[in-house]
Scaffold this active site. Structure first.
Site, PDB file in Angstrom:
ATOM      1  N   THR A 111       6.394   8.348  24.375  1.00 45.38           N
ATOM      2  CA  THR A 111       7.305   7.660  25.301  1.00 45.38           C
ATOM      3  C   THR A 111       8.753   7.934  24.897  1.00 45.38           C
ATOM      4  OG1 THR A 111       5.732   5.985  25.954  1.00 45.38           O
ATOM      5  CG2 THR A 111       8.043   5.345  26.039  1.00 45.38           C
ATOM      6  N   HIS A 130      -5.140   6.663  29.725  1.00 43.87           N
ATOM      7  CA  HIS A 130      -4.626   5.900  28.575  1.00 43.87           C
ATOM      8  C   HIS A 130      -5.415   4.597  28.469  1.00 43.87           C
ATOM      9  CE1 HIS A 130      -2.162   4.319  25.512  1.00 43.87           C
ATOM     10  NE2 HIS A 130      -0.957   4.527  26.001  1.00 43.87           N
ATOM     11  N   ASN A 183      -3.870   1.449  22.676  1.00 42.53           N
ATOM     12  CA  ASN A 183      -2.588   0.815  22.334  1.00 42.53           C
ATOM     13  C   ASN A 183      -2.268  -0.489  23.053  1.00 42.53           C
ATOM     14  OD1 ASN A 183      -2.285   2.879  20.570  1.00 42.53           O
ATOM     15  ND2 ASN A 183      -0.819   4.048  21.788  1.00 42.53           N
ATOM     16  N   TYR A 243      -2.764  -1.520  26.097  1.00 41.49           N
ATOM     17  CA  TYR A 243      -2.409  -1.547  27.517  1.00 41.49           C
ATOM     18  C   TYR A 243      -3.634  -1.980  28.346  1.00 41.49           C
ATOM     19  CZ  TYR A 243       1.819   0.475  25.712  1.00 41.49           C
ATOM     20  OH  TYR A 243       2.970   0.656  24.996  1.00 41.49           O
ATOM     21  N   ASN A 294       0.786  -3.593  20.222  1.00 39.08           N
ATOM     22  CA  ASN A 294       0.861  -4.469  21.400  1.00 39.08           C
ATOM     23  C   ASN A 294      -0.145  -5.603  21.367  1.00 39.08           C
ATOM     24  OD1 ASN A 294       3.039  -3.150  22.733  1.00 39.08           O
ATOM     25  ND2 ASN A 294       1.640  -1.459  23.135  1.00 39.08           N
TER      26      ASN A 294
END
Ligand code: 8OZ
Length: 367
Positions: A25, A178, A181, A183, A238
């Site tokens: 990112t 994805h 992490n 999400y 996260n």
């Protein structure tokens, strides 16, 4: 002996070597539109066997940070088309990472300033990045609302549309789902963020349901040979947490084994941090063995904290691909530097997120 520098076939893609640029990112896409500078950045790194783009939002709702790119509008697809054409002209291969952040977002980044969505209405103990007047600032994520079961088919469809647009319109060689992490898809998988009582929560089978629906629909749209997936069994990133990750990921990997994917991408340990977590043990070789025993044929890609020696060892031991993150930020010619055992430039964390060419396209190659 197998080497990092071997050409290799991964699903439908013929790669020049086993070195992959990990998704990174960089927050340089205002209005979620990829820029010419981004085309230059990826093209500089096209000697990687495979480039995985930075995480790219499949919808406005799936966005959680300022200035990250998207795949949900004509201008964004056109911007990506310029990136993929430039990378292809340079002889590279590039897949886009399909991203929905779920609860890792902020009201200011959501459509009409609404609440971020999640499996359950539990706020993540983590930060996101808002860029104000060009200055990145870390802020707490907003309280999410739980997705209604009726919203899930639409969400799955959004993944499919993004995948199709990515390959057919934007010219990507494939997509990476994805699911890592902390999400959205990881939030559904893990017990710490999923307290649903419907078919999408509770048992391992239920928590994995959304992920598997997304994988099936994406492979239907673009083909399994152009689909990869990224998983992070134990990362604390996260606020991700599962009470019992080994059986959870054993189940997921066995199901994935039947879907003829191009590659499985595993983050070992804490994303961008320690590879071993004393309070979160995990057996990655057992996971891979389970996948192969279940008939899985995809390339096995590993990531997190690899240097050349560790990567060569992994490849000699049967790993197919190694993804490098921070080393690729600072070394556009990482493949050549690894080949020659040349010293590596050091990445500057101050320019990771947001800004322009500085710390992005101005890292030097070997002369
Ligand atoms: C760093 C900063 C913002 C997002 C991830 C997409 O961890 C990310 C990310 C990393 O997968």
């Amino acid at each position: 002996m197998r080497s990092l520098f071997d050409p290799t076939q991964v699903g439908d893609l013929q790669l020049a070597n086993r070195i992959v640029m990990a998704p990174l990112t960089r927050n340089r896409a205002p209005d979620a539109i990829p820029t010419p500078l981004m085309a230059e950045y990826y093209t500089q790194r096209a000697s990687a066997g495979l480039l995985i783009t930075e995480a790219t939002a499949i919808s406005h709702q799936g966005q959680g940070y300022s200035d990250v790119p998207g795949l949900y509008g004509t201008e964004q697809l056109d911007g990506w088309k310029r990136v993929t054409e430039a990378v292809h002209d340079a002889g590279g291969k590039i897949v886009v990472q399909l991203w929905h952040v779920g609860r890792v977002s902020h009201n200011e980044l959501q459509p009409d300033g609404g609440q971020p969505v999640a499996p359950s209405a539990i706020t993540a103990k983590t930060k996101t990045v808002l860029i104000k007047n060009g200055v990145p600032t870390f802020v707490d994520t907003s309280a999410p609302r739980a997705l209604d079961a009726e919203e899930l088919p639409g969400l799955v469809h959004t993944y499919q549309a993004a995948a199709r647009n990515a390959v057919e319109t934007a010219g990507f060689d494939g997509v990476e789902i994805h699911a890592a992490n902390g999400y959205l898809l990881d939030q559904f998988l893990k017990s710490g963020s999923n307290q649903r009582t419907d078919d999408y929560g509770g048992s391992i089978k239920n928590r994995a349901r959304l992920l598997l629906e997304v994988v099936r629909t994406v492979t239907t749209a673009v083909g399994g040979g152009r689909t990869g997936i990224r998983l992070s069994p134990v990362t604390p990133a996260n606020d991700a947490y599962d009470a019992d990750p080994q059986p959870l990921f054993d189940y997921v990997i066995q199901k994935l084994a039947t879907l003829n994917l191009a590659y499985i991408h595993i983050i070992e340990g804490a994303t961008g941090g320690p590879r071993e977590l004393p309070d979160r043990p995990f057996d990655y070789s057992a996971l891979k063995a389970t996948y192969r025993t279940a008939g899985g044929k995809a390339a096995w890609m590993v990531n997190n904290g690899y240097d050349k020696a560790l990567a060569e060892q992994a490849v000699a031991d049967g790993t197919d691909l190694v993804a490098f993150g921070k080393p690729f930020i600072a070394n556009p010619d990482l493949v050549e530097r690894l080949r020659r055992n040349a010293p590596l430039n050091k990445p500057d964390p101050a320019t990771f997120y947001g800004g322009g060419a500085k710390g992005y396209t101005d890292y030097q190659t070997l002369s």
